[in-house]
Design a protein around this motif. Structure first.
Motif, PDB file in Angstrom:
ATOM      1  N   PRO A 134      31.271  44.570  38.859  1.00 34.70           N
ATOM      2  CA  PRO A 134      30.752  43.443  38.368  1.00 34.70           C
ATOM      3  C   PRO A 134      31.798  42.442  37.831  1.00 34.70           C
ATOM      4  CG  PRO A 134      29.351  45.233  37.747  1.00 34.70           C
ATOM      5  CD  PRO A 134      30.642  45.757  38.454  1.00 34.70           C
ATOM      6  N   ASN A 135      32.756  43.060  37.127  1.00 36.35           N
ATOM      7  CA  ASN A 135      33.878  42.381  36.397  1.00 36.35           C
ATOM      8  C   ASN A 135      34.895  41.742  37.489  1.00 36.35           C
ATOM      9  OD1 ASN A 135      32.946  43.008  33.868  1.00 36.35           O
ATOM     10  ND2 ASN A 135      34.421  44.761  33.563  1.00 36.35           N
ATOM     11  N   LEU A 136      34.793  42.515  38.578  1.00 37.17           N
ATOM     12  CA  LEU A 136      35.760  42.079  39.765  1.00 37.17           C
ATOM     13  C   LEU A 136      35.147  40.880  40.324  1.00 37.17           C
ATOM     14  CD1 LEU A 136      38.191  42.105  41.706  1.00 37.17           C
ATOM     15  CD2 LEU A 136      36.689  43.721  42.944  1.00 37.17           C
ATOM     16  N   ILE A 137      33.823  40.667  40.535  1.00 37.21           N
ATOM     17  CA  ILE A 137      33.164  39.622  41.056  1.00 37.21           C
ATOM     18  C   ILE A 137      32.979  38.542  40.285  1.00 37.21           C
ATOM     19  CG2 ILE A 137      30.739  38.809  42.032  1.00 37.21           C
ATOM     20  CD1 ILE A 137      32.294  40.958  43.802  1.00 37.21           C
ATOM     21  N   LYS A 138      33.015  38.763  38.867  1.00 36.45           N
ATOM     22  CA  LYS A 138      32.683  37.568  37.737  1.00 36.45           C
ATOM     23  C   LYS A 138      34.215  36.912  37.824  1.00 36.45           C
ATOM     24  CE  LYS A 138      32.146  36.893  32.911  1.00 36.45           C
ATOM     25  NZ  LYS A 138      31.951  37.497  31.590  1.00 36.45           N
ATOM     26  N   THR A 139      35.232  37.883  37.879  1.00 34.24           N
ATOM     27  CA  THR A 139      36.724  37.107  37.897  1.00 34.24           C
ATOM     28  C   THR A 139      36.826  36.335  39.102  1.00 34.24           C
ATOM     29  OG1 THR A 139      37.450  39.004  36.525  1.00 34.24           O
ATOM     30  CG2 THR A 139      39.100  37.987  37.823  1.00 34.24           C
ATOM     31  N   ALA A 140      36.438  36.812  40.228  1.00 31.77           N
ATOM     32  CA  ALA A 140      36.573  36.056  41.487  1.00 31.77           C
ATOM     33  C   ALA A 140      35.893  34.807  41.515  1.00 31.77           C
ATOM     34  CB  ALA A 140      36.044  36.793  42.723  1.00 31.77           C
ATOM     35  N   PHE A 141      34.740  34.700  40.893  1.00 28.64           N
ATOM     36  CA  PHE A 141      33.976  33.294  40.960  1.00 28.64           C
ATOM     37  C   PHE A 141      34.624  32.637  39.567  1.00 28.64           C
ATOM     38  CE2 PHE A 141      30.926  35.738  43.369  1.00 28.64           C
ATOM     39  CZ  PHE A 141      30.493  34.489  44.415  1.00 28.64           C
ATOM     40  N   GLN A 142      34.986  32.998  38.729  1.00 20.73           N
ATOM     41  CA  GLN A 142      35.892  32.243  37.684  1.00 20.73           C
ATOM     42  C   GLN A 142      37.090  31.592  38.484  1.00 20.73           C
ATOM     43  OE1 GLN A 142      36.502  35.111  34.665  1.00 20.73           O
ATOM     44  NE2 GLN A 142      34.702  34.730  33.406  1.00 20.73           N
ATOM     45  N   ILE A 143      37.850  32.380  39.141  1.00 19.98           N
ATOM     46  CA  ILE A 143      38.884  31.791  40.021  1.00 19.98           C
ATOM     47  C   ILE A 143      38.520  30.520  40.918  1.00 19.98           C
ATOM     48  CG2 ILE A 143      40.656  32.336  41.641  1.00 19.98           C
ATOM     49  CD1 ILE A 143      41.213  33.535  38.889  1.00 19.98           C
ATOM     50  N   ARG A 144      37.301  30.931  41.588  1.00 20.30           N
ATOM     51  CA  ARG A 144      36.666  29.964  42.389  1.00 20.30           C
ATOM     52  C   ARG A 144      36.295  28.460  41.594  1.00 20.30           C
ATOM     53  NH1 ARG A 144      34.376  30.365  47.498  1.00 20.30           N
ATOM     54  NH2 ARG A 144      32.887  28.756  48.068  1.00 20.30           N
ATOM     55  N   LYS A 145      36.085  28.571  40.322  1.00 18.53           N
ATOM     56  CA  LYS A 145      35.629  27.470  39.791  1.00 18.53           C
ATOM     57  C   LYS A 145      37.033  26.477  39.374  1.00 18.53           C
ATOM     58  CE  LYS A 145      31.573  29.279  37.363  1.00 18.53           C
ATOM     59  NZ  LYS A 145      31.079  29.449  36.071  1.00 18.53           N
ATOM     60  N   LYS A 146      37.992  27.087  39.709  1.00 22.52           N
ATOM     61  CA  LYS A 146      39.450  26.531  39.084  1.00 22.52           C
ATOM     62  C   LYS A 146      40.005  25.793  40.396  1.00 22.52           C
ATOM     63  CE  LYS A 146      40.944  29.506  35.212  1.00 22.52           C
ATOM     64  NZ  LYS A 146      41.907  30.035  34.598  1.00 22.52           N
ATOM     65  N   LYS A 147      39.309  25.984  41.451  1.00 23.52           N
ATOM     66  CA  LYS A 147      39.751  25.174  42.680  1.00 23.52           C
ATOM     67  C   LYS A 147      41.122  25.076  43.005  1.00 23.52           C
ATOM     68  CE  LYS A 147      35.427  22.235  42.469  1.00 23.52           C
ATOM     69  NZ  LYS A 147      35.076  21.001  42.091  1.00 23.52           N
ATOM     70  N   TYR A 148      41.760  26.428  43.201  1.00 21.76           N
ATOM     71  CA  TYR A 148      43.256  26.414  43.518  1.00 21.76           C
ATOM     72  C   TYR A 148      43.368  26.113  45.265  1.00 21.76           C
ATOM     73  CZ  TYR A 148      43.836  29.062  39.602  1.00 21.76           C
ATOM     74  OH  TYR A 148      44.204  29.365  38.189  1.00 21.76           O
ATOM     75  N   ASP A 149      44.320  25.460  45.499  1.00 21.01           N
ATOM     76  CA  ASP A 149      44.763  24.909  46.930  1.00 21.01           C
ATOM     77  C   ASP A 149      45.402  26.001  47.521  1.00 21.01           C
ATOM     78  OD1 ASP A 149      44.207  21.853  46.597  1.00 21.01           O
ATOM     79  OD2 ASP A 149      45.451  21.972  44.958  1.00 21.01           O
ATOM     80  N   ILE A 150      46.190  27.073  46.868  1.00 20.25           N
ATOM     81  CA  ILE A 150      46.828  27.772  47.563  1.00 20.25           C
ATOM     82  C   ILE A 150      46.919  29.369  46.493  1.00 20.25           C
ATOM     83  CG2 ILE A 150      49.378  28.863  48.239  1.00 20.25           C
ATOM     84  CD1 ILE A 150      49.998  25.591  48.268  1.00 20.25           C
ATOM     85  N   ILE A 151      46.671  30.373  47.209  1.00 18.38           N
ATOM     86  CA  ILE A 151      46.685  31.582  46.841  1.00 18.38           C
ATOM     87  C   ILE A 151      47.590  32.639  47.500  1.00 18.38           C
ATOM     88  CG2 ILE A 151      45.159  33.884  46.302  1.00 18.38           C
ATOM     89  CD1 ILE A 151      43.882  31.658  44.863  1.00 18.38           C
ATOM     90  N   MET A 152      48.436  32.945  46.409  1.00 14.83           N
ATOM     91  CA  MET A 152      49.601  34.083  47.051  1.00 14.83           C
ATOM     92  C   MET A 152      49.139  35.488  46.456  1.00 14.83           C
ATOM     93  SD  MET A 152      51.774  31.914  48.578  1.00 14.83           S
ATOM     94  CE  MET A 152      53.092  32.955  48.480  1.00 14.83           C
ATOM     95  N   ASP A 153      49.093  36.553  47.382  1.00 13.66           N
ATOM     96  CA  ASP A 153      48.718  37.689  47.046  1.00 13.66           C
ATOM     97  C   ASP A 153      49.695  38.540  47.348  1.00 13.66           C
ATOM     98  OD1 ASP A 153      47.424  39.991  46.485  1.00 13.66           O
ATOM     99  OD2 ASP A 153      45.862  39.972  48.009  1.00 13.66           O
ATOM    100  N   PRO A 154      50.837  38.942  46.781  1.00  8.77           N
ATOM    101  CA  PRO A 154      51.863  39.845  47.024  1.00  8.77           C
ATOM    102  C   PRO A 154      51.232  41.522  46.955  1.00  8.77           C
ATOM    103  CG  PRO A 154      52.376  38.955  44.993  1.00  8.77           C
ATOM    104  CD  PRO A 154      51.041  38.175  45.392  1.00  8.77           C
ATOM    105  N   TYR A 155      50.412  41.585  46.430  1.00  8.20           N
ATOM    106  CA  TYR A 155      49.916  43.064  46.239  1.00  8.20           C
ATOM    107  C   TYR A 155      48.917  43.277  47.387  1.00  8.20           C
ATOM    108  CZ  TYR A 155      48.300  47.320  43.811  1.00  8.20           C
ATOM    109  OH  TYR A 155      47.869  48.528  43.536  1.00  8.20           O
ATOM    110  N   ALA A 156      48.102  42.669  47.642  1.00  3.80           N
ATOM    111  CA  ALA A 156      47.245  42.857  48.874  1.00  3.80           C
ATOM    112  C   ALA A 156      46.533  43.945  48.849  1.00  3.80           C
ATOM    113  CB  ALA A 156      48.469  42.405  50.250  1.00  3.80           C
TER     114      ALA A 156
END
Length: 351
Positions: free
Chosen positions: A67-89
């Protein structure tokens, strides 16, 4: 203006190395806003970084709850990033990346998936081998940026930035001899030398060099550190009453030390980012080519059992059985007798 998020939910050394992603992205997008999402206990290695505009600290245990992971993901979505970099993957960061809504999502391609899964718009393969003295792990992180964007004069050297006030840190000022930081315990048992071996190294240094020794270890390892201290011969040359529990505190302490002798790990990367000489003792279970960076035999050098006794890494059945029965078997073969001549040569270049 581009809004960029780098997700690096891993350990201290990984976060520091990943700061190069921000450094190189700023070369491409100088007016961008770059946020860094990291575990809260790793923030100290990227504070004050000029290429990182905002740090988003998260708690490791909390993010593991769905639940916290999904909540965090949607908080990130609200910030409307243009680029996501995921070096951990990994699973957590892949989900956050996928749900972010960012038009450009860049991460590493999972080796056993072809075609790649749709977490990213750009699936980048790891480099097959290193071609730069920074080592493969650093080169891979820079490659993650270069594979998508045109980076002019890429930077391969991670740095830690201190404020003027932080540079005045004075806890070691009363000591009239150089201080050597010893990373006496690795982050895991597989990254830690046998206690009697590290004691031998400390005794050798304090007997033969006019220095003080200072220990670094994780807060939960204090009892183990006490055991090592109790076994040392020259306690009068060991500073055991100065310790920093936070990563930023360790950074300030390390900045006042002459050099570092340590098991391979985050402290080595911190020391290099502070431009302090390092002698690294690699766990036999760690790939040296991936993590050994900028080694020139003087400023930075290391030892790995594979270099000293390659036959121990054979696929011989009896050898495999020994390793299976005792996970520390290989590390026990990296004895002080193998380490001390190289350590002595390293120290003679700095004293």
């Amino acid at each position: 203006m581009k809004k960029i998020l780098v997700i690096q939910n891993k350990r201290i050394g990984d976060v520091l190395l990943a700061s190069l992603i921000a450094t190189n992205l700023k070369k491409v997008f100088p007016d961008s806003v770059i946020d860094f999402m990291v575990y809260d206990y790793t923030v100290g290695v990227i504070e004050q970084h000029p290429a990182i505009d905002n740090i988003i600290p998260i708690k490791e245990k909390e993010l593991k709850k769905i639940p916290n992971l999904i909540k965090t993901a949607f908080q990130i979505r609200k910030k409307k990033y243009d680029i996501i970099m995921d070096p951990y993957a990994k699973t957590q960061s892949r989900i956050i990346s996928l749900l972010s809504g960012a038009k450009t999502r860049i991460g590493y391609k999972k080796r056993d998936k072809n075609p790649p899964l749709p977490f990213y718009t750009h699936n980048v393969s790891f480099l097959k081998e290193k071609s730069h003295p920074c080592g493969k792990s650093l080169e891979d992180r820079v490659h993650l940026v270069k594979s998508v964007f045109d980076v002019q004069n890429p930077d391969y050297v991670p740095k830690i930035y201190l404020t003027e006030n932080e540079q005045q840190y004075n806890k070691l000022d009363k000591y009239d001899k150089p201080v050597i930081m010893f990373g006496i315990l690795g982050s895991t048992p597989q990254k830690s030398m046998p206690y009697e071996y590290i004691v031998s190294l400390i005794d050798f240094v304090t007997e033969n060099y006019d220095v003080y020794a200072l220990f670094n270890y994780s807060p939960h390892q204090k009892a183990n550190a006490q055991s090592i201290y109790d076994a040392c011969k020259h306690k009068d040359k060991i500073i055991f009453d100065i310790y920093e529990e936070s990563i930023r505190g360790f950074v300030l302490l390390m900045n006042k030390c002459k050099l570092l002798i340590a098991n391979e790990g985050g402290t080595v990367h911190i020391s290099k980012a502070l431009n302090r000489p390092t002698f690294t003792i690699f766990s036999p279970y760690v790939l040296k080519d991936h993590w050994a960076s900028f080694e020139d035999g003087k400023m930075h050098t290391s030892i790995h059992l594979l270099d000293e006794k390659p036959d121990l890494f054979s696929t011989d059945r009896e050898q495999r059985k020994k390793i299976e029965e005792d996970p520390s078997y290989l590390y026990k073969q990296l004895t002080p007798e193998l380490i001390l001549p190289q350590l002595d040569a390293f120290l003679k270049q700095h004293f």
